[in-house]
Every structure is written in structure tokens, then in C-alpha cells.
Design an enzyme around this catalytic site. Structure first.
Site, PDB file in Angstrom:
ATOM      1  N   TYR A  69       9.000   0.254  -4.098  1.00 50.89           N
ATOM      2  CA  TYR A  69       8.415   1.587  -4.209  1.00 50.89           C
ATOM      3  C   TYR A  69       9.135   2.322  -5.334  1.00 50.89           C
ATOM      4  O   TYR A  69      10.108   3.037  -5.099  1.00 50.89           O
ATOM      5  CB  TYR A  69       8.576   2.369  -2.909  1.00 50.89           C
ATOM      6  CG  TYR A  69       7.695   1.940  -1.758  1.00 50.89           C
ATOM      7  CD1 TYR A  69       6.717   0.974  -1.896  1.00 50.89           C
ATOM      8  CD2 TYR A  69       7.867   2.524  -0.499  1.00 50.89           C
ATOM      9  CE1 TYR A  69       5.918   0.600  -0.826  1.00 50.89           C
ATOM     10  CE2 TYR A  69       7.068   2.155   0.575  1.00 50.89           C
ATOM     11  CZ  TYR A  69       6.096   1.190   0.412  1.00 50.89           C
ATOM     12  OH  TYR A  69       5.317   0.815   1.479  1.00 50.89           O
ATOM     13  N   GLY A 222      -7.075   5.866   3.957  1.00 48.54           N
ATOM     14  CA  GLY A 222      -8.294   5.084   4.120  1.00 48.54           C
ATOM     15  C   GLY A 222      -8.601   4.255   2.895  1.00 48.54           C
ATOM     16  O   GLY A 222      -7.749   3.533   2.377  1.00 48.54           O
ATOM     17  N   THR A 230      -9.225  10.470  -0.291  1.00 47.88           N
ATOM     18  CA  THR A 230     -10.268  11.052  -1.124  1.00 47.88           C
ATOM     19  C   THR A 230     -10.669  12.407  -0.541  1.00 47.88           C
ATOM     20  O   THR A 230     -10.271  12.779   0.560  1.00 47.88           O
ATOM     21  CB  THR A 230     -11.503  10.136  -1.163  1.00 47.88           C
ATOM     22  OG1 THR A 230     -12.086  10.107   0.148  1.00 47.88           O
ATOM     23  CG2 THR A 230     -11.111   8.721  -1.575  1.00 47.88           C
TER      24      THR A 230
END
Length: 302
Positions: A69, A222, A230
């Protein structure tokens, strides 16, 4: 109750092996920038440090991270070390190995079993620890079986570098394969409202039967995955959220937690306001009818 007064213990607790954690944790991936890894705008260092410290103030004691990361300017592990060391006694830091990125940020070949010790040691160095609380083996597409890789981590557990083991991105057969080698304390798979599949549903059930923590990732994002959630919102989800005075993201977290007492949430953010909202989602109580509506919505959108 004001959202900024709700702490992580509102979601209840579970154990990763012998390590108790609140069911609302924190995913560190998004601390490095506006999108995952080398994509997007690098994060503001001071703000990322503040988010980590505020998470602990809010009772979060489960932080999910990885040495891979990092963005052009930020490393999640370095931020965690700088913000939280010396670490609170109850803080559980979970890392993962399997994927590998070179120093330019490009994805390299999936780690071989004999490379995993070096990856574990890199996490230890970055975090300033002498052992890792939990290490998940992230299954890569090239791994038909995970036995050799998981066995290599089991040896590091015996050597004292790792306290507990987990697996990620797996199918039910991989859980059985790992359990035959060493105890598994958690399973991480993509799972969320509208993002379920029969194999992961089966893993969710198996984990519940075996008292293994099930830890979904991308439960809020998602289909946005590493790019984040989104702006698309289902009208039904939005209506249910408004009835609770909550956001759609909070409803997604609440739905996730309602899938079983062994289910943990690790929503990630670099935004202090979103952190507060994520933690507060652990106090949302959904009725049986609301769960039914959300389950139907999940099947419709999945």
C-alpha cells in the site's frame, strides 16, 4: 447521539485468535492518496496522520494494511508507524502478503513461497514491530493451491514473526487447505451489498460455523474497488438511509455487519469526516424488514 460521539465499541467485538477487536476497524489503503497505489493525487501527510490518530481515539483497534500500500509519496505502513507508535496495547495490526510491487510501483510477479519471509520482514521494518499480529495470505491467480505459500507463513508463525494467520481472495476449498496446515483466524474476500457470489456466501457461512472472522473488503466501494465508491445510488438504498438519518455508505457498512456477529468491517478513508461516519455506522440497527429490503436489493444489483 451526535455521530462524532459514537465510538467503535458500538458495533460489538470479535476475536482474531486471542486478540479482541471491535467489529468496526480501519483499512489503510486509501491513506496514501485519492486512489489506490500509484494512481491519483498523493495524500496530505498531516491529514493522513490525523485520520489514524482520530481512528484510535474513536476506539478503532483493528487496522488493516500491507507493505504494497504505497503511492508515489506515501506508504501506509510508514504513516501508521509515525502516527501510532508506540502502539496502544490493544491495537491489532493486520497485514497481507502475496502480491508484490517493485519500487516504481508496478506490480511484479506474485511472490514465491521462499520470498514471503522477506515480505513479512519488510512489513515488520516499516511498522517498527518485532512481530505481526495477523498476516493474511492474499491468493493470487497463479496460485492453484495455497498450501505451499500458507505453509511458508506457518513456519514464520512457528518462528515467532507472526502471531496469527489469515487468508484472502479465496474459495471454500482454500480454507480447508489452510486449516489442515495451521489455524486460520480470518478470511478476507470482496463482499458487500450488491457484490456477493455463491462461493463467498459459502465462506461466510463456514467462517460463522468455525468462529473465524469474515472481513469483507470493498464493502463500501463496490464496483469502484480501489478507486473508491461511485456516486451512483440506488433510490431504495437512499430512502432507507434517509430514514435513519444516515448516508448510503453507512447503510452499506451496517448491512455488512448485520450478516453475522463474526463479520468485521474495515472501511478505509483519508477523510476525517468520513472516518467519523464510518465508525458511527456500527451503531445503526436495521429491522428485519429493512434487512429483507437490502438483501433483495443486493440480489438485484449483484
Amino acid at each position: 447521539m451526535r455521530p462524532d460521539t459514537i465510538t467503535a465499541d458500538a458495533a460489538g467485538s470479535w476475536k482474531l485468535g486471542d486478540l479482541p477487536v471491535h467489529r468496526i476497524g480501519f483499512g489503510a489503503m486509501r491513506l496514501t492518496g485519492s486512489a489506490a497505489f500509484h494512481l491519483g493525487t498523493p495524500s496530505d501527510r498531516a491529514r493522513s496522520l490525523a485520520v489514524l490518530r482520530r481512528a484510535v481515539e474513536l476506539g478503532v483497534n483493528h487496522v488493516d494494511t500491507a507493505a504494497f500500500y504505497f503511492s508515489a509519496l506515501r506508504s501506509a505502513n510508514e504513516l501508521i508507524n509515525s502516527a501510532l507508535a508506540p502502539y496502544p496495547d490493544d491495537l491489532v495490526i493486520v497485514s497481507k502478503v502475496g502480491p508484490h510491487r517493485d519500487y516504481s510501483g508496478e506490480w511484479a510477479t506474485a511472490a514465491r513461497p521462499d520470498e514471503l519471509r522477506g515480505h513479512v520482514e519488510e512489513n515488520l521494518r516499516q511498522l517498527g514491530r518485532d512481530h505481526l499480529d495477523v498476516v493474511n495470505l492474499r491468493r493470487m491467480p497463479s496460485y492453484g493451491s495455497i498450501a505451499e505459500h500458507f505453509g511458508a507463513l506457518a513456519e514464520l508463525r512457528e518462528a515467532g514473526l507472526i502471531r496469527h494467520l489469515g487468508i484472502s481472495n479465496v474459495e471454500p476449498r482454500h480454507l480447508a487447505e489452510a486449516q489442515a496446515i495451521a489455524p486460520v483466524v480470518c478470511v478476507q474476500n470482496r463482499y458487500g451489498l450488491g457484490a456477493t457470489d455463491p462461493a463467498t456466501d459459502e465462506l461466510l457461512r463456514l467462517c460463522g460455523e468455525q468462529d473465524i472472522a469474515f472481513v469483507p473488503f470493498y464493502a463500501v466501494a463496490g464496483e469502484g474497488r480501489e478507486h473508491g465508491a461511485t456516486t451512483a445510488r440506488d433510490d431504495e438504498l437512499l430512502a432507507l438511509a434517509q430514514a435513519h438519518g444516515a448516508t448510503p455508505a453507512q447503510m452499506r457498512i451496517a448491512w455488512t455487519l448485520h450478516q453475522g456477529p463474526h463479520v468485521l468491517a474495515i472501511p478505509g478513508t483519508g477523510n476525517p469526516a468520513h472516518l467519523t461516519e464510518n465508525v458511527a455506522a456500527g451503531a445503526l440497527h436495521l429491522t428485519a424488514d429493512e434487512l429483507r429490503q437490502l438483501n433483495e436489493l443486493s440480489q438485484k444489483t449483484g
